[in-house]
Structure formats: C-alpha cells, structure tokens
Enzyme design. Structure first.
Site, mmCIF file in Angstrom:
data_model
loop_
_atom_site.group_PDB
_atom_site.id
_atom_site.type_symbol
_atom_site.label_atom_id
_atom_site.label_comp_id
_atom_site.label_asym_id
_atom_site.label_seq_id
_atom_site.Cartn_x
_atom_site.Cartn_y
_atom_site.Cartn_z
ATOM 1 N N TYR A 125 -21.584 23.836 6.379
ATOM 2 C CA TYR A 125 -22.625 24.802 5.998
ATOM 3 C C TYR A 125 -23.691 24.212 5.084
ATOM 4 O O TYR A 125 -24.747 24.798 4.902
ATOM 5 C CB TYR A 125 -21.981 26.029 5.325
ATOM 6 C CG TYR A 125 -21.503 27.049 6.327
ATOM 7 C CD1 TYR A 125 -20.428 26.755 7.161
ATOM 8 C CD2 TYR A 125 -22.124 28.284 6.464
ATOM 9 C CE1 TYR A 125 -19.990 27.673 8.092
ATOM 10 C CE2 TYR A 125 -21.691 29.207 7.397
ATOM 11 C CZ TYR A 125 -20.628 28.896 8.208
ATOM 12 O OH TYR A 125 -20.198 29.803 9.139
ATOM 13 N N ASP A 233 -14.853 30.757 8.683
ATOM 14 C CA ASP A 233 -15.780 31.674 9.355
ATOM 15 C C ASP A 233 -15.180 32.143 10.674
ATOM 16 O O ASP A 233 -15.120 33.343 10.964
ATOM 17 C CB ASP A 233 -17.116 30.967 9.594
ATOM 18 C CG ASP A 233 -18.069 31.840 10.384
ATOM 19 O OD1 ASP A 233 -18.233 33.019 10.018
ATOM 20 O OD2 ASP A 233 -18.627 31.344 11.389
HETATM 21 C C1 IPM Z 1 -20.125 35.441 7.861
HETATM 22 C C2 IPM Z 1 -21.313 35.249 8.772
HETATM 23 C C3 IPM Z 1 -22.226 34.188 8.174
HETATM 24 C C4 IPM Z 1 -21.445 32.896 8.077
HETATM 25 C C5 IPM Z 1 -23.540 33.969 8.947
HETATM 26 C C6 IPM Z 1 -24.315 35.257 9.109
HETATM 27 C C7 IPM Z 1 -24.383 32.908 8.290
HETATM 28 O O1 IPM Z 1 -20.915 34.923 10.054
HETATM 29 O O2 IPM Z 1 -20.324 35.805 6.699
HETATM 30 O O3 IPM Z 1 -18.998 35.235 8.317
HETATM 31 O O4 IPM Z 1 -21.403 32.127 9.051
HETATM 32 O O5 IPM Z 1 -20.874 32.648 7.042
HETATM 33 MN MN MN Z 2 -18.775 34.904 10.322
#
Ligand code: IPM
Ligand code: MN
Length: 330
Positions: A125, A233
C-alpha cells in the site's frame, strides 16, 4: 465532556449509513459533538480538493473520525483511495486495522468469533515502484512492498495484547512465507520474538491461500489473526462474507499511541448503485461506531449498541437503525 467527532460521510451510501450510526450513538446516551467534513469523490469533482494539508491538520484536533464510504464511479480508481483514505491512514499513523468477525459461516452450526489485525501503514500500500515506457510494448511496472521491523513489530505486539483480553488467547500469523521470502522472513522472525514475551498465548501460522480455505471451512480455529496490509484487505472481505455478509462488517483504523485521532469505517464501499434506495444496511456503520465508542472509553455504551444490533430485523436503512435506536432508549 462531549467527545469531538469529525464526520466524513463521503460518497454513495456513506452519508446515509453515517447519519444512522450517529442516531444510534445518541440513542445510547453518549455525548458527542460532531463536525462535518465534505470529502470524497463528489467533493473532488466540485473543487478538486481530495484532502489538503490544512484539512488534515484540522482533523488532527478531533478525538475520532467516523467515515461512511468514499469513491464515485466518475473519478478514476486510486485518486480518492490514495489521496484521502490512505493519506489519513498513513499521516495519522493508523497502523492497526482491526476488523472483528462474529457470525455463523454457511454450512456451520456454531457461531465463530475472531478478529483480523491488518497492518495498515506499510506493505504494497505504500506505493513503492513506478512505471517506465508507459503505453509501449516495452512497458515496465513494478510495485514493491515495504516492511519495516518497527512497523511489523508494533502491529504484532498489538495483536498479542488484544489476545490477552480474549478467552482463547490465540494468535495466528497469516503470510506467504514460502514465496515472499524476504518480507515473510521478517514477519515470521518478528512474530516469534514477540510471541516469546507471551508464553501463555498459543500461536499458529497459515499461508494466506490456506487461510482462505480455513476461513470458509474451519473459521472456529481463529481467535486473533495478524497479517500484512494487502493480505488483510483480501482476507477481511472473505471474513465478512462468512460472517453474515459485508453489510455487517465493521472496522477500526487505530493509532494505539493516541498521538492523533483514530478513524472508524464500515468495510463496505460507497455502493453507488443503491444510493437513495433505502437498501443499504446501516449495521456495519453502527458497529464501526461501537468500535469508536470502545476506543473513546465508552465500552458500556459500545456493548449496549452491539447487543441492540443482534437480529436487527428487516426494512429500509432508516427502519433498521430506528429499530436499533429504539432498543437503546426503550
Ligand atoms: C478497505 C478498502 C480500501 C483498502 C480501499 C478503498 C483503498 O478496500 O478498507 O478494505 O484497500 O484498504
Ligand atoms: Mn478492502
């Protein structure tokens, strides 16, 4: 004293479910003072603001941030996600993404209860990498994963501390140490070092692909799961799917050091296809608000909100929340 809460309703169904969550907090008798922030895809389309440094600074002054959902189909993917959501997670050092899962998975008779602790400030990320010769047949794209000893240790330690508050006292590390040998090795070694400080806590390790099978076939094996940002995620969408659906999945983005506000949001997105239809389930937002109450030291109220969310009945977004709120005042 009233808790000062910054509200980012956001896009799509975000404002609808956030309003219902606030209604329920107030029905629980918790004293809050809210300030609305117009942020998200719609705001970006209006005047180009995603999250300015000034807005970020003013967010720092609050006790907590309650967020609905952000993202509109008119804005290309990544703009709001990186510029707003991830910017808050990184800048406010919200290094724990805590996602509790309670429910009965399809095909099972007994309910499970586990919590995923997802690292929230590192991994893929971070946005390490880049692109060369874009649009040509010789295009090169790389996307790295950043794993620091400090970042990995603090989130693992949080997971072990959380396990001390639970009956089973069990922590599972989920990674892919058989392929991601550099990052996986750092995670495994750090996990082992931290585990040595908690001799009464049982531990396990699962590769992330195997964990996907166990989430569905044997969710009872889990108590606290700790994992990296991207695995977390993906795994938490699956966690939601086996625990009553994403409409119930709540999350807390925590800065455990409390050097700034923590942020609370449902796991679901902005669902633009059902905006204004009353079909959005407000329970995920309400349970996220309950996690916020826990973090603000209002655990008794948080427990009452969670109890009121059991079998919330059917109906529109507002009817479901009204029903939950009525249980709290009545
Ligand atoms: C989550 C969402 C986010 C992430 C996106 C919207 C950036 O999927 O909070 O799980 O990937 O963390
Ligand atoms: Mn997510």
């Amino acid at each position: 004293m009233a808790h000062r809460i910054a509200i980012i309703g956001g896009d799509g169904i975000g404002p609808e479910v956030t309003a219902e969550a606030l209604k329920v907090i107030r029905a629980a008798g918790v004293d809050i003072e809210t300030t609305d922030f117009d942020l998200g895809g719609s705001r970006y389309l209006k005047d180009g603001e995603i999250l300015s440094d000034e807005t970020l600074e003013s967010l720092r002054g609050f006790d907590a941030i309650l967020l609905g959902a952000v993202g509109t189909p008119e804005v290309p993917p990544g703009v709001i996600e990186r510029g707003l959501l991830l910017k808050m997670r990184f800048a406010l050092d919200l290094y724990v993404n805590q996602r509790p899962f309670e429910g009965t998975a399809p095909g099972h008779a007994e309910p499970h209860s586990f919590v995923v602790i997802r690292e929230n400030t590192e991994g893929p990320y971070v946005g390490e990498g880049g692109v060369l010769r874009k649009g040509t047949l010789n295009e090169v794209a790389t996307q790295g994963s950043v794993n620091t000893r400090l970042g990995v240790e603090r989130v693992i330690r949080y997971a072990f501390e959380l396990a001390q508050t639970r009956t089973r006292k069990h922590v599972t590390l989920v990674h892919k140490t058989n392929v991601l040998t550099f990052a996986g090795d750092l995670w495994q070694r750090t996990f082992d070092i931290v585990a040595a400080d908690y001799p009464d806590t049982a531990t396990a390790y699962n590769h992330v692909d195997a964990a996907c099978i166990y989430f569905v076939q044997d969710p009872h094996r889990y108590d606290v799961v700790v994992t990296d940002n991207l695995f977390g995620d993906i795994l938490t969408d699956l966690g939601g799917a086996v625990s009553g659906g994403i409409g119930l999945a709540s999350s807390a983005n925590l800065n455990p050091a409390r050097t700034g506000p923590s942020m609370f949001e449902p796991v679901h997105g902005s669902a633009p296809d059902i905006v204004g239809t009353g079909k959005a389930n407000p329970v995920a937002a309400i349970l996220s608000a309950a996690l916020m109450l826990d973090f603000l030291g209002e655990s008794a109220a948080a427990d009452r909100v969670r109890a009121a969310c059991e079998n919330p009945g059917t109906g529109t977004t507002t009817q479901i929340a009204d029903n939950i709120a009525a249980r709290l005042v009545g």
